[in-house]
Design a protein around this motif. Sequence first.
Motif, PDB file in Angstrom:
ATOM      1  N   LEU A 138      60.519  43.196  22.993  1.00 32.51           N
ATOM      2  CA  LEU A 138      59.077  43.410  23.132  1.00 32.51           C
ATOM      3  C   LEU A 138      58.379  42.102  23.508  1.00 32.51           C
ATOM      4  O   LEU A 138      57.520  42.067  24.407  1.00 32.51           O
ATOM      5  CB  LEU A 138      58.511  43.952  21.819  1.00 32.51           C
ATOM      6  N   LEU A 139      58.750  41.008  22.842  1.00 31.22           N
ATOM      7  CA  LEU A 139      58.170  39.705  23.163  1.00 31.22           C
ATOM      8  C   LEU A 139      58.502  39.285  24.586  1.00 31.22           C
ATOM      9  O   LEU A 139      57.685  38.658  25.266  1.00 31.22           O
ATOM     10  CB  LEU A 139      58.662  38.645  22.176  1.00 31.22           C
ATOM     11  N   SER A 140      59.692  39.627  25.038  1.00 29.68           N
ATOM     12  CA  SER A 140      60.083  39.296  26.408  1.00 29.68           C
ATOM     13  C   SER A 140      59.133  39.942  27.408  1.00 29.68           C
ATOM     14  O   SER A 140      58.694  39.302  28.375  1.00 29.68           O
ATOM     15  CB  SER A 140      61.521  39.758  26.668  1.00 29.68           C
ATOM     16  N   GLY A 141      58.803  41.221  27.184  1.00 32.97           N
ATOM     17  CA  GLY A 141      57.875  41.910  28.070  1.00 32.97           C
ATOM     18  C   GLY A 141      56.473  41.338  27.999  1.00 32.97           C
ATOM     19  O   GLY A 141      55.799  41.159  29.024  1.00 32.97           O
ATOM     20  N   LEU A 142      56.006  41.028  26.791  1.00 31.23           N
ATOM     21  CA  LEU A 142      54.684  40.431  26.619  1.00 31.23           C
ATOM     22  C   LEU A 142      54.598  39.065  27.305  1.00 31.23           C
ATOM     23  O   LEU A 142      53.674  38.779  28.078  1.00 31.23           O
ATOM     24  CB  LEU A 142      54.368  40.269  25.131  1.00 31.23           C
ATOM     25  N   GLU A 143      55.588  38.229  27.030  1.00 31.30           N
ATOM     26  CA  GLU A 143      55.541  36.863  27.539  1.00 31.30           C
ATOM     27  C   GLU A 143      55.661  36.815  29.051  1.00 31.30           C
ATOM     28  O   GLU A 143      55.061  35.950  29.696  1.00 31.30           O
ATOM     29  CB  GLU A 143      56.635  36.016  26.885  1.00 31.30           C
ATOM     30  N   ALA A 144      56.409  37.747  29.643  1.00 28.13           N
ATOM     31  CA  ALA A 144      56.543  37.755  31.102  1.00 28.13           C
ATOM     32  C   ALA A 144      55.182  37.909  31.775  1.00 28.13           C
ATOM     33  O   ALA A 144      54.861  37.201  32.731  1.00 28.13           O
ATOM     34  CB  ALA A 144      57.488  38.875  31.533  1.00 28.13           C
ATOM     35  N   ALA A 145      54.382  38.840  31.259  1.00 25.09           N
ATOM     36  CA  ALA A 145      53.056  39.067  31.845  1.00 25.09           C
ATOM     37  C   ALA A 145      52.108  37.913  31.545  1.00 25.09           C
ATOM     38  O   ALA A 145      51.347  37.472  32.427  1.00 25.09           O
ATOM     39  CB  ALA A 145      52.467  40.373  31.324  1.00 25.09           C
ATOM     40  N   PHE A 146      52.121  37.406  30.324  1.00 27.67           N
ATOM     41  CA  PHE A 146      51.207  36.316  29.971  1.00 27.67           C
ATOM     42  C   PHE A 146      51.560  35.023  30.707  1.00 27.67           C
ATOM     43  O   PHE A 146      50.679  34.279  31.143  1.00 27.67           O
ATOM     44  CB  PHE A 146      51.209  36.085  28.458  1.00 27.67           C
ATOM     45  N   GLN A 147      52.853  34.742  30.866  1.00 27.38           N
ATOM     46  CA  GLN A 147      53.248  33.534  31.586  1.00 27.38           C
ATOM     47  C   GLN A 147      52.844  33.611  33.047  1.00 27.38           C
ATOM     48  O   GLN A 147      52.433  32.608  33.641  1.00 27.38           O
ATOM     49  CB  GLN A 147      54.753  33.319  31.446  1.00 27.38           C
ATOM     50  N   GLU A 148      52.953  34.807  33.629  1.00 26.01           N
ATOM     51  CA  GLU A 148      52.546  34.987  35.020  1.00 26.01           C
ATOM     52  C   GLU A 148      51.063  34.679  35.190  1.00 26.01           C
ATOM     53  O   GLU A 148      50.636  34.158  36.231  1.00 26.01           O
ATOM     54  CB  GLU A 148      52.843  36.420  35.460  1.00 26.01           C
ATOM     55  N   ALA A 149      50.273  35.009  34.165  1.00 30.22           N
ATOM     56  CA  ALA A 149      48.833  34.723  34.193  1.00 30.22           C
ATOM     57  C   ALA A 149      48.513  33.341  33.618  1.00 30.22           C
ATOM     58  O   ALA A 149      47.343  33.000  33.434  1.00 30.22           O
ATOM     59  CB  ALA A 149      48.078  35.800  33.417  1.00 30.22           C
ATOM     60  N   ARG A 150      49.549  32.563  33.293  1.00 29.61           N
ATOM     61  CA  ARG A 150      49.415  31.198  32.780  1.00 29.61           C
ATOM     62  C   ARG A 150      48.732  31.139  31.414  1.00 29.61           C
ATOM     63  O   ARG A 150      47.918  30.259  31.132  1.00 29.61           O
ATOM     64  CB  ARG A 150      48.693  30.303  33.794  1.00 29.61           C
ATOM     65  N   TYR A 151      49.070  32.091  30.568  1.00 29.08           N
ATOM     66  CA  TYR A 151      48.627  32.079  29.176  1.00 29.08           C
ATOM     67  C   TYR A 151      49.809  31.709  28.285  1.00 29.08           C
ATOM     68  O   TYR A 151      50.940  32.163  28.512  1.00 29.08           O
ATOM     69  CB  TYR A 151      48.097  33.450  28.749  1.00 29.08           C
ATOM     70  N   ASP A 152      49.556  30.900  27.269  1.00 32.12           N
ATOM     71  CA  ASP A 152      50.558  30.615  26.246  1.00 32.12           C
ATOM     72  C   ASP A 152      50.507  31.706  25.175  1.00 32.12           C
ATOM     73  O   ASP A 152      49.472  32.343  24.966  1.00 32.12           O
ATOM     74  CB  ASP A 152      50.298  29.256  25.593  1.00 32.12           C
ATOM     75  N   VAL A 153      51.625  31.897  24.502  1.00 36.69           N
ATOM     76  CA  VAL A 153      51.728  32.919  23.460  1.00 36.69           C
ATOM     77  C   VAL A 153      52.004  32.241  22.123  1.00 36.69           C
ATOM     78  O   VAL A 153      52.942  31.452  22.000  1.00 36.69           O
ATOM     79  CB  VAL A 153      52.846  33.933  23.782  1.00 36.69           C
ATOM     80  N   ALA A 154      51.185  32.539  21.133  1.00 38.72           N
ATOM     81  CA  ALA A 154      51.400  32.065  19.764  1.00 38.72           C
ATOM     82  C   ALA A 154      51.837  33.251  18.911  1.00 38.72           C
ATOM     83  O   ALA A 154      51.160  34.280  18.885  1.00 38.72           O
ATOM     84  CB  ALA A 154      50.115  31.461  19.200  1.00 38.72           C
ATOM     85  N   ILE A 155      52.978  33.129  18.236  1.00 39.40           N
ATOM     86  CA  ILE A 155      53.582  34.243  17.504  1.00 39.40           C
ATOM     87  C   ILE A 155      53.313  34.077  16.014  1.00 39.40           C
ATOM     88  O   ILE A 155      53.552  33.011  15.429  1.00 39.40           O
ATOM     89  CB  ILE A 155      55.094  34.306  17.769  1.00 39.40           C
ATOM     90  N   PHE A 156      52.823  35.162  15.398  1.00 41.29           N
ATOM     91  CA  PHE A 156      52.502  35.152  13.969  1.00 41.29           C
ATOM     92  C   PHE A 156      53.239  36.311  13.285  1.00 41.29           C
ATOM     93  O   PHE A 156      52.765  37.447  13.316  1.00 41.29           O
ATOM     94  CB  PHE A 156      50.995  35.286  13.754  1.00 41.29           C
ATOM     95  N   PRO A 157      54.414  36.053  12.686  1.00 40.04           N
ATOM     96  CA  PRO A 157      55.113  37.119  11.955  1.00 40.04           C
ATOM     97  C   PRO A 157      54.430  37.403  10.627  1.00 40.04           C
ATOM     98  O   PRO A 157      54.023  36.475   9.906  1.00 40.04           O
ATOM     99  CB  PRO A 157      56.518  36.538  11.746  1.00 40.04           C
ATOM    100  N   LEU A 158      54.279  38.687  10.280  1.00 39.88           N
ATOM    101  CA  LEU A 158      53.578  39.064   9.047  1.00 39.88           C
ATOM    102  C   LEU A 158      54.471  38.923   7.822  1.00 39.88           C
ATOM    103  O   LEU A 158      54.093  38.340   6.815  1.00 39.88           O
ATOM    104  CB  LEU A 158      53.045  40.494   9.165  1.00 39.88           C
ATOM    105  N   LEU A 159      55.645  39.509   7.860  1.00 40.82           N
ATOM    106  CA  LEU A 159      56.699  39.316   6.857  1.00 40.82           C
ATOM    107  C   LEU A 159      56.398  39.862   5.470  1.00 40.82           C
ATOM    108  O   LEU A 159      57.212  40.573   4.904  1.00 40.82           O
ATOM    109  CB  LEU A 159      57.077  37.829   6.738  1.00 40.82           C
ATOM    110  N   ASP A 160      55.258  39.545   4.891  1.00 40.92           N
ATOM    111  CA  ASP A 160      55.023  39.979   3.516  1.00 40.92           C
ATOM    112  C   ASP A 160      53.526  40.157   3.252  1.00 40.92           C
ATOM    113  O   ASP A 160      52.682  39.863   4.095  1.00 40.92           O
ATOM    114  CB  ASP A 160      55.635  38.989   2.515  1.00 40.92           C
ATOM    115  N   ARG A 161      53.214  40.645   2.070  1.00 40.12           N
ATOM    116  CA  ARG A 161      51.836  40.956   1.700  1.00 40.12           C
ATOM    117  C   ARG A 161      50.935  39.725   1.742  1.00 40.12           C
ATOM    118  O   ARG A 161      49.781  39.799   2.183  1.00 40.12           O
ATOM    119  CB  ARG A 161      51.816  41.584   0.294  1.00 40.12           C
ATOM    120  N   SER A 162      51.408  38.582   1.298  1.00 39.12           N
ATOM    121  CA  SER A 162      50.563  37.387   1.267  1.00 39.12           C
ATOM    122  C   SER A 162      50.149  36.966   2.671  1.00 39.12           C
ATOM    123  O   SER A 162      49.001  36.563   2.905  1.00 39.12           O
ATOM    124  CB  SER A 162      51.286  36.236   0.558  1.00 39.12           C
TER     125      SER A 162
END
Length: 335
Positions: A79-103
């Motif tokens: 999923l990230l591969s598909g997202l990043e391909a489009a954003f990189q083409e438009a010259r946007y950086d991607v910041a990833i925030f995993p949720l992981l837990d309730r806190s």
Amino acid sequence: MRKPTIQDVARKAGVGVGTVSRVLNNHPAVKAATREGVMAAIAALEYTPNPHARRVAGGRSYTVSVMLPVLSTEFYTRLLSGLEAAFQEARYDVAIFPLLDRSRLERYLGSHTLAYQADGLVMATHDLTRLLRDRRTLTPQPTVLVDAHSPDVDCAFMDNVTGGRLAGEHAVKAPGAVYAMWVETELDQLFPARVFEDRRSGFLSALDRAGRPLATEVTSAFDTLAARNAAAAVLDRAQAEASGAPCTVFAAADLLASALLDEAHARGLRPGVDLRVIGFDDQPWAAARGLTTLHQPVEGMGHEAATLLLSRLNGYRGAPRARRFEPHLVVRDTA
């Protein structure tokens, strides 16, 4: 040699500096022929934009935040591969925030976290807007859901009900008992999602229309050890209830199907002969193992979600849009 500038690109392409800037920012108002000319000039000069100058001039961070449950699964990697391909083409950086837990979830529901300081936000799998007051995010920036559906925001989602139905229709083509393995993760309990609930709904509806009962169903956490234990439980039941014809097992994720194939081989059972196995995902290794499974265009779904967000960043102000993706059955040796 001095580095080429945006003025050099403009002169070579025969356009103004503003046009080059609009091409670099993927502005929709630029004609296709003009865009191609500018891109050809950029390639010929090997021009690289100054990201700091771009940010200052445009008043943007040119960064997109992506919130997703976990990082370690094949699905989210694709999923990230598909997202990043489009954003990189438009010259946007991607910041990833995993949720992981309730806190982490509670921290991200606050309005001052780093995740909300980007130009736009992608929420993967879980519609976190449902947890917020008035179903709104705490950021004025555009928000897009991917692998989840909501009428309130742009979204790109998989039709998991149809996928489950296709698995059920294939399962009932052969005689023998039908079993199923489902996923129940802590993440699904923490962040309500309908992915596996929808797959189960579609699968059971197909069995019901065919007048075929579901012999047994087991639920597993989404990890390899739990999946192997669940596979052992299914095969214990299937071998105890063996009635002659091989059984069919629908594993609602390829991770479960892989564990089932491993357990079957350990018991000397031949998938496709002594039992039939249907998975869901069509992970990159599925073809090598001969796994019959539901193929998901995961990268395409991610790319479409990114495209929806980019259109918002480029000025689209219309009603929320929904892009539906449909799995299709890939028949291989195991069923």
